[in-house]
Design a protein around this motif. Sequence first.
Motif, short mmCIF file in Angstrom:
data_model
loop_
_atom_site.label_atom_id
_atom_site.label_comp_id
_atom_site.label_asym_id
_atom_site.label_seq_id
_atom_site.Cartn_x
_atom_site.Cartn_y
_atom_site.Cartn_z
N ARG A 1 0.81 -1.22 0.00
CA ARG A 1 0.00 0.00 0.00
C ARG A 1 0.84 1.27 0.00
O ARG A 1 0.32 2.37 0.06
CB ARG A 1 -0.93 0.00 1.22
CG ARG A 1 -2.00 -1.05 1.15
CD ARG A 1 -3.07 -0.89 2.19
NE ARG A 1 -2.59 -1.08 3.55
CZ ARG A 1 -3.35 -1.53 4.55
NH1 ARG A 1 -4.63 -1.83 4.33
NH2 ARG A 1 -2.86 -1.67 5.75
N GLY A 2 2.15 1.12 -0.04
CA GLY A 2 3.03 2.29 0.01
C GLY A 2 4.32 1.90 0.67
O GLY A 2 5.01 0.99 0.22
N GLY A 3 4.66 2.53 1.75
CA GLY A 3 5.81 2.10 2.51
C GLY A 3 7.08 2.88 2.24
O GLY A 3 7.09 3.96 1.65
N LYS A 4 8.18 2.26 2.63
CA LYS A 4 9.49 2.91 2.61
C LYS A 4 10.00 3.16 1.19
O LYS A 4 10.58 4.20 0.89
CB LYS A 4 10.48 2.02 3.36
CG LYS A 4 11.86 2.61 3.56
CD LYS A 4 11.83 3.68 4.61
CE LYS A 4 13.24 4.17 4.94
NZ LYS A 4 13.20 5.31 5.89
N PHE A 5 9.80 2.18 0.32
CA PHE A 5 10.38 2.25 -1.02
C PHE A 5 9.28 2.38 -2.07
O PHE A 5 8.19 1.86 -1.91
CB PHE A 5 11.24 1.01 -1.28
CG PHE A 5 12.28 0.80 -0.22
CD1 PHE A 5 13.39 1.62 -0.15
CD2 PHE A 5 12.13 -0.20 0.73
CE1 PHE A 5 14.35 1.45 0.83
CE2 PHE A 5 13.08 -0.37 1.73
CZ PHE A 5 14.19 0.45 1.78
N GLU B 1 15.16 12.60 -0.84
CA GLU B 1 13.84 12.75 -0.26
C GLU B 1 13.69 11.95 1.02
O GLU B 1 13.07 12.38 1.99
CB GLU B 1 12.78 12.31 -1.28
CG GLU B 1 12.65 13.27 -2.46
CD GLU B 1 11.70 12.74 -3.52
OE1 GLU B 1 11.31 11.54 -3.44
OE2 GLU B 1 11.35 13.51 -4.44
N ASP B 2 14.29 10.77 1.03
CA ASP B 2 14.24 9.93 2.22
C ASP B 2 14.96 10.59 3.39
O ASP B 2 14.52 10.53 4.53
CB ASP B 2 14.89 8.57 1.90
CG ASP B 2 14.72 7.58 3.03
OD1 ASP B 2 13.57 7.34 3.45
OD2 ASP B 2 15.74 7.03 3.48
N ALA B 3 16.08 11.25 3.08
CA ALA B 3 16.86 11.91 4.14
C ALA B 3 16.12 13.11 4.72
O ALA B 3 16.34 13.48 5.88
CB ALA B 3 18.21 12.35 3.59
N SER B 4 15.23 13.70 3.94
CA SER B 4 14.51 14.88 4.40
C SER B 4 13.28 14.55 5.24
O SER B 4 12.68 15.46 5.83
CB SER B 4 14.09 15.73 3.20
OG SER B 4 13.11 15.04 2.41
#
Length: 484
Positions: free
Chosen positions: A38-42, A480-483
């Motif tokens: 449904r979405g998630g980290k990646f 984007e992940d770091a932000s």
Amino acid sequence: MDKQPLNNVILLADCYKVSHHLQYPPGTTKLYSYFESRGGKFPYTVFFGLQYILKRWLVGQVVTKEVIQEAKEIYNAAVLSDDLFNEEGWNYILEKHGGRLPIRIKAVAEGSVVPVKNVLFTVENTDPAVPWLTQYLETILVQTWYPMTVATVSRIHKQLVHHYNEISSDDMSLVSFSLHDTGYRGVSSVESAAIGGAAHMVNFKTSDTIAGSCMLRKYYHVDGVAAMSGPFSEHSTVTSWGRDRENEAHKMMLTKFMGRKFGCVVDSFNIWKCLEDTFGKEMKDLVIENGKKGGSISVRPDSGDPVEVVLKVLDILGKGFGTEKNSKGYKVLPEYIRVVQADGINYKCLAAILKAMEENGWAANNAGFGAGAALLQRIDRDTQKCAYKCSFAEVNGEEIDVYKQPITDPGKNSKRGRLALHCTNGVYTTVKASESSEEQDQLLTVFENGELLKDYTFDEVRLRAEISSNDIDILKFIAEDASK
């Protein structure tokens, strides 16, 4: 009977499901469910592992009189009731279907790289007398989340390695050997090591988790092994010589494995002295001789800040053994000596190291990496928000789109109706089955009425999972992940 409850298909379900056959609307003859991230980290998932679950648990006759009786005894005790277990339903499957499950499963091909929020597989009963079976199998089928998520995490690492090698290296052949799985000891069980280790091998051909190859030999037609390792020292094999004889431990490695590829852990005491004096001076001629005989040495630091340590190790080795500039203008060590960083590696740390190497003029193929817990264990079902939901039913002959729409969390809204998966120019989209044709649908029937209908080889899986021009911008994802 030799009682092994964990081999009983009826016991591969949450206890509360034992009463669900009593809860569906009267006249229900069909339940149809789907599985998705449904979405998630990646932003994508690498679909892998369903074939293992099907072959391991669901193919062939899996329901017998003994299995039913055992499940009845255990569930009656577990739910403190003797009238909830669906003995009649399981006996029907035994008598009518010979103990084979009247279920149809359609799935996207294993190894496919599919953006999140798309259907990955669907499940429905093929006999109107057992609609409850569709959701009963949720527990075991949802465990596809684990190999799928490991394969996804591993591929994110591969994208990073591939990206920086494209920028700074002439030779891309080492990409598939650049992330070594060291997670065997860090997972929860031998089965986890086998499944997770195999999932990493979808992307890389180097691993110490031999259980992964064992799983693939049995369930994915692998001859031999799917990933390799080699001689490598550990701290005990170095420190057992004593601090004053550390150089002898390394010299012994060179003598024993002359002409081969092997590795030495170098931070047991003073890593800088070890590299500068032991390898760069005292053993320099032996290191070069090993290279002339076709061998190579990987030195492994195992402590300190990974970015700082890798750069300093490269600088020391560069001074000791020299470097050349490749066609892209980046420094390359002699082929016979490399660095392997296996402490603290996850995709964020890997990105930081590779970026620092590029900024300091080092080609990415000077270094290899290893990952353990972050690769195989530091994930869960919510990493990719994996879910299995009912989306269609037939009740008293009426077709019904089934869905959930919780007012408290729109992210848990579920899909409606029968589903199909389309792929146009490498872009996947989920549509209503009524808007699709059999030729367009990427969901293929892989299991029906106890029979496996698609039996993928691991070579096929790997080929689908390869890095492609349709991939996400990996640096944009990292930023984007770091932000967040």
